[in-house]
Design an enzyme around this catalytic site. Structure first.
Site, PDB file in Angstrom:
ATOM      1  N   HIS A  26      -5.490  -6.818   1.196  1.00 46.62           N
ATOM      2  CA  HIS A  26      -4.152  -6.369   0.826  1.00 46.62           C
ATOM      3  C   HIS A  26      -3.315  -6.149   2.070  1.00 46.62           C
ATOM      4  O   HIS A  26      -3.841  -5.947   3.179  1.00 46.62           O
ATOM      5  CB  HIS A  26      -4.207  -5.085  -0.021  1.00 46.62           C
ATOM      6  CG  HIS A  26      -4.649  -3.861   0.726  1.00 46.62           C
ATOM      7  ND1 HIS A  26      -3.792  -3.094   1.493  1.00 46.62           N
ATOM      8  CD2 HIS A  26      -5.868  -3.271   0.842  1.00 46.62           C
ATOM      9  CE1 HIS A  26      -4.464  -2.086   2.028  1.00 46.62           C
ATOM     10  NE2 HIS A  26      -5.720  -2.169   1.654  1.00 46.62           N
ATOM     11  N   CYS A  27      -1.977  -6.197   1.901  1.00 45.57           N
ATOM     12  CA  CYS A  27      -1.060  -5.820   2.968  1.00 45.57           C
ATOM     13  C   CYS A  27      -0.336  -4.556   2.505  1.00 45.57           C
ATOM     14  O   CYS A  27      -0.917  -3.755   1.774  1.00 45.57           O
ATOM     15  CB  CYS A  27      -0.089  -6.957   3.283  1.00 45.57           C
ATOM     16  SG  CYS A  27       0.898  -7.512   1.883  1.00 45.57           S
ATOM     17  N   MET A  28       0.912  -4.344   2.902  1.00 42.41           N
ATOM     18  CA  MET A  28       1.592  -3.097   2.571  1.00 42.41           C
ATOM     19  C   MET A  28       1.925  -2.979   1.088  1.00 42.41           C
ATOM     20  O   MET A  28       1.948  -1.887   0.536  1.00 42.41           O
ATOM     21  CB  MET A  28       2.874  -2.963   3.391  1.00 42.41           C
ATOM     22  CG  MET A  28       2.618  -2.700   4.866  1.00 42.41           C
ATOM     23  SD  MET A  28       4.137  -2.441   5.785  1.00 42.41           S
ATOM     24  CE  MET A  28       4.684  -0.873   5.099  1.00 42.41           C
TER      25      MET A  28
END
Length: 457
Positions: A26-28
């Site tokens: 995942h990212c932000m």
């Protein structure tokens, strides 16, 4: 059942079950899933999962759920699937269908353009650094704001804040080198060494071809290239070095070869590249003014749409390194502000409850500069509001260019960027945001949205 647990279960149900997940990351704001068989994913059903703000089909499946929530949903999915976040699944016996799906995915990746792949690689290098850049940037901006307001910078608490704010930026070359080597399959510490070498103060004492070396020449562009080269050399050397002495000679030979090559070749070449980019952008903004600001802000959302905006991070950092600030960031930040204005206009006009709920969930983080929930959940699926949001952002970008606002740090956008604005131009920056809000609202309210569009959500 907790909201995040329910979301994780619903997402897994619509992507072919937990056994269809090959990699979970995942990212932000987005879950990033590599599936064994992409055909098992029901994209339309995923979009209707409560809490999902958008779905992007790229070289992996990206599901937008928003900041904060993404960490919790990823943790729930990790527990359910047994996968460690960010790591590949263990090799296993695959069915013929699964192998065919993997081959199809590999072919899809091969068909990606080199430029897109390069920007994605750069994004993968910098995305893990964003939380640190955000924290340090805000602390640094707040400390400098206090200093400009007359607070004595020699006070202990101010000195501590300035150290905390500058910590990640002082070690950025090391972190970028580490992440670059890891991204390209090398030993991370060797990549870190590349960053340490190129920014070492001791270089100023060394003369090559009659001229003293300049520590940091070429900036992060040089670090990324040197760290990448370190992984290439490391892999080549490892093929010929006996396993019994691999731990000694592979790293030793790699550091010696790349170290000398970096100082003789990479630093000068990267220096020319960095100077060309920073000088060119500065000239474009000075000469282009209103038009340049409008174009840069107006076309930034399409970059965000395909996840390539993180590829601009080294440019911002190089601008800060050479000019002391980045005039590009406040301009690009207006794109998100135009989107906020567009979302408010849609919220005002629509009676669709699902659409209104998505907007209510996306607006708070939108004001703080995280625009992906509104982008993928609202403006992009509706179509025309995406264009009017870009137009609103263009107005704000034109204003920022004229006022020559600039930021002393990166990692944040929207209202959160205010403390990082340099030369006490906070008011100009906020006026630009209000203009982007207002014109994003006006363009969308008058031309961008009709109630029948809500059926697409």
């Amino acid at each position: 059942m907790k909201k995040e647990q329910r979301m994780a279960n619903d997402i897994l149900q619509h992507i072919g079950g937990k056994d269809n997940v090959k990699r979970l990351a995942h990212c932000m704001t987005r879950l990033r899933l590599d599936l064994k068989d992409d055909s098992k994913a029901d994209i339309q059903a995923l979009k209707k999962v409560d809490g999902v703000m958008g779905v992007i089909e790229d070289d992996n499946l990206q599901i937008v759920v928003g900041p904060g929530t993404v960490n919790k949903v990823a943790a729930e999915m990790s527990q359910e699937t047994g996968l460690v976040v960010g790591e590949d699944a263990e090799p296993e016996d695959l069915t013929l269908e699964e192998r065919a799906a993997l081959n199809q995915s590999a072919i899809k990746k091969k068909n990606n353009t080199p430029i897109k792949n390069l920007l994605r690689r750069i994004g993968s290098i910098f995305i893990p650094l964003i939380p640190g850049l955000v924290a340090s940037g805000i602390i640094n901006g707040a400390a400098n704001f206090a200093k400009n307001a007359g607070v004595d910078p020699t006070q202990t608490w101010m000195q501590i804040l300035l150290v905390l704010g500058g910590a990640v930026f002082g070690s950025l070359a090391v972190l970028v080198g580490w992440n670059t080597a890891r991204e390209f399959g090398g030993t991370p510490v060797l990549g870190a060494i590349a960053g340490i070498v190129l920014f070492s103060p001791g270089l100023a004492e060394i003369k090559l071809f009659g001229e003293a070396l300049i520590p940091g020449r070429g900036g992060l562009f040089g670090v990324m290239f040197a760290a990448w080269l370190m992984t290439v050399v490391e892999k080549r050397v490892r093929k010929v070095v006996p396993s019994s002495v691999d731990i000694i000679f592979t790293s030793l030979i790699s550091v010696l070869i790349v170290g000398f090559f970096s100082l003789i070749v990479i630093m000068p070449v990267a220096g020319v590249l960095a100077d060309g980019i920073t000088t060119g952008l500065k000239a474009i903004l000075e000469v282009g003014g209103v038009v340049a600001g409008a174009i840069l802000a107006g076309f930034f959302l399409p970059l965000v749409m395909v996840g390539l905006h993180h590829g601009l991070t080294p440019i911002h950092l190089e601008l800060i390194n050479s000019l002391g600030n980045t005039p590009l960031l406040p301009i690009l930040a207006m794109a998100g502000a135009g989107q906020v204005g567009a979302a408010i206009a849609i919220f005002t006009k629509t009676k669709n409850k699902r659409l209104r709920n998505i907007i209510k969930g996306g607006l708070p983080v939108g004001f703080l500069g995280i625009g992906e929930p509104l982008l993928y959940g609202v403006t992009l699926p509706l179509g025309r509001p995406f264009i009017t949001a870009c137009l609103g952002g263009a107005v704000g970008g034109a204003f920022q260019a004229v006022m020559k606002t600039a930021a002393g740090g990166i990692g944040v956008s929207g209202l959160s960027l205010t403390p990082l604005i340099v030369d006490n131009k906070y008011l100009f920056y906020l006026i630009g945001i209000l203009l982007a809000y207002a014109f994003g609202f006006i363009f969308t309210y008058l031309f961008g949205f009709k109630e029948e569009m809500a059926d697409n959500i």
